[in-house]
Design a protein around this motif. Structure first.
Motif: not given
Length: 486
Positions: A315-336
């Protein structure tokens, strides 16, 4: 979702930030001495044809010759068609009207195409095409058909019109009058380019894309962005004038920002830009991402960090990965970040968890202005994706390789440098056998030679029968040293 666009302008630099719900999502920086040239149209001159690569180099008046592949010389609208041999398409010395589709990056010149496209707010005009396309992001079939019929009707009413159109996502819900005004603007612009093409010798620029503030207004404005704030009175007036002519509904959204506090200090944009240059991006839960750019691809590693969860490891891994998925999309845009991207989520045993994480990532990527393509989870547990890259990443715009480590990211330890010095002295002794040696090195290396390695130094002096002296050079980096033969 509420958002706004902040535009910071100085004589040498323009910076644009897109903020949604108080959080920085995207940023672009353009400097006068290195302004991007994507979408610019040139009269180029073919300087070299490479049959083995099915490509040619084209002089467009830039410091480096640009590159065009045979596929980009073929007529628009035939993506699956095999390219003809390059020598049947162009020859050296030929003048060619080309458009930049990718900025020069690193040692590579700009990428070109002859399939010209000129964007406006709602439409993209393609002089060499003969069809009407609709953005895939407009999903409603009835709306797609309505827009296509309106554009075809307007195009059919213009005698002698050659070319096709793509209906952009921003056109969803607009009326026929707005589309007609957009079409009229594009055709008027193309006539100017066509006249310049006939009167210009290569290499020369025929059309330059809009400056960053107006380009942002044209391409980035979307539902949810409520206002645009700009800290330059002169450019505020220009931006409102542009909006008045092309997109009158947006004119009232443009505001002049006269505040004493720098505009990029609002919403901590300046701090977020600094954090976007770091390898590590922290998650709210305590987990973090490690983001590494290489020439071939970008890799993103997800870690739980300080997050220990409340129930069990899965469950810890799953929640971390869910949060990471949203953060990754933002980092791709922010860092271009663009090109090939490999994401190493924390291993999940539950296949349903894998599917949910991928769905969250796909949903988060829908807001990305750049085209993305996402694969499933590989046998090694990695997610592969691509993101269209046309301009340099934020890191490449703002940074350069470290002159000390040459971009490696690490330095040799003082111990390693000491042993290099010992080996170099042995080589010099065999070749020249001087009376004494003077070693000039950084403080940390000389300290090590005087302390931890003092026994080794004494043994070396005894072995070669010579004296070795040491001198600290304050301006030397840790890896730098010189051995003077005396």
């Amino acid at each position: 979702m509420s958002g706004e666009i902040l535009i910071n302008m100085t004589p040498m630099e323009t910076r644009v930030a897109v903020v949604e719900n108080g959080v920085l999502q995207e940023a672009w920086i353009e400097r006068d001495q290195c302004r991007g040239i994507v979408s610019n149209i040139y009269m180029g001159k073919v300087v070299r044809v490479l049959p083995g690569m099915q490509a040619a180099f084209v002089d467009i008046g830039q410091s480096r010759t640009a590159f065009i592949h045979a596929h980009e010389l073929m007529p628009a609208g035939h993506p699956g068609q095999e390219a003809a041999p390059i020598r049947t398409l162009v020859h050296e010395g030929q003048a060619l009207v080309v458009q930049v589709i990718k900025d020069p990056m690193g040692t590579k010149g700009a990428r070109l195409t002859t399939q010209l496209s000129i964007p406006s707010r709602y439409l993209v005009y393609m002089p060499g095409a003969a069809y009407t396309g609709v953005s895939q992001r407009i999903e409603d079939d009835a709306e797609r058909e309505r827009l296509r019929e309106m554009v075809n009707a307007q195009a059919g009413a213009r005698d002698g019109l050659v070319g096709g159109f793509i209906i952009r996502t921003a056109a969803e819900g607009v009326d026929e009058q707005s589309l007609a005004a957009d079409m009229q603007f594009l055709l008027r612009l193309w006539r100017k380019i066509d006249v310049a093409r006939r009167a210009t010798k290569a290499p020369a620029v025929l059309y330059e894309d809009l400056a960053l503030p107006t380009r942002t207004l044209r391409d980035v404005m979307r539902e949810g962005i409520e206002r645009i704030r700009i800290d330059s009175r002169e450019n505020h007036d220009r931006l409102r004038e542009f909006a008045r002519e092309l997109m009158p509904a947006l004119e009232s959204c443009i505001e002049y920002y006269p505040g004493e506090r720098p505009i990029f200090d609002l919403f901590s944009v300046e701090d977020e830009l600094q954090r976007a240059l770091e390898r590590r991006a922290d998650l709210k839960s305590g987990g973090y991402l490690i983001i590494d750019q290489t020439e071939a691809m970008t890799t993103i590693d997800v870690n739980t960090g300080a997050f220990v969860g409340h129930r069990n490891l899965e469950e810890t891994i799953f929640k971390t990965n869910l949060e990471a998925a949203t953060a990754i999309a933002r980092q791709l845009r922010l860092r271009n970040l663009g090109g090939i991207i490999i994401i190493d989520f924390i291993d999940m045993l539950d296949s349903d968890h894998q599917r949910q994480v991928l769905r969250v990532l796909e949903k988060a990527l829908e807001r990305d202005y750049a085209r993305t393509r996402l694969s499933g989870v590989t046998e090694l547990g990695l997610v592969q994706m691509t993101r269209k890259r046309t301009r340099e990443s934020l890191e490449h715009v703002l940074c350069q390789p470290c002159p000390v480590c040459k971009g490696r990211g690490t330095l040799k330890t003082p111990e390693t440098v000491c042993y290099e010095i010992f080996r170099e002295i042995m080589r010099e002794e065999r070749a020249y056998s001087p009376d004494t040696y003077l070693v000039m090195a950084a403080q940390s290396v000389v300290d090590r030679l005087h302390e931890e390695e003092s026994t080794a130094v004494a043994d070396l002096e005894s072995f070669i029968g010579k004296t070795i002296r040491f001198q600290v050079e304050q301006h030397y980096c840790q890896e730098q040293y010189d051995i003077v033969l005396m």
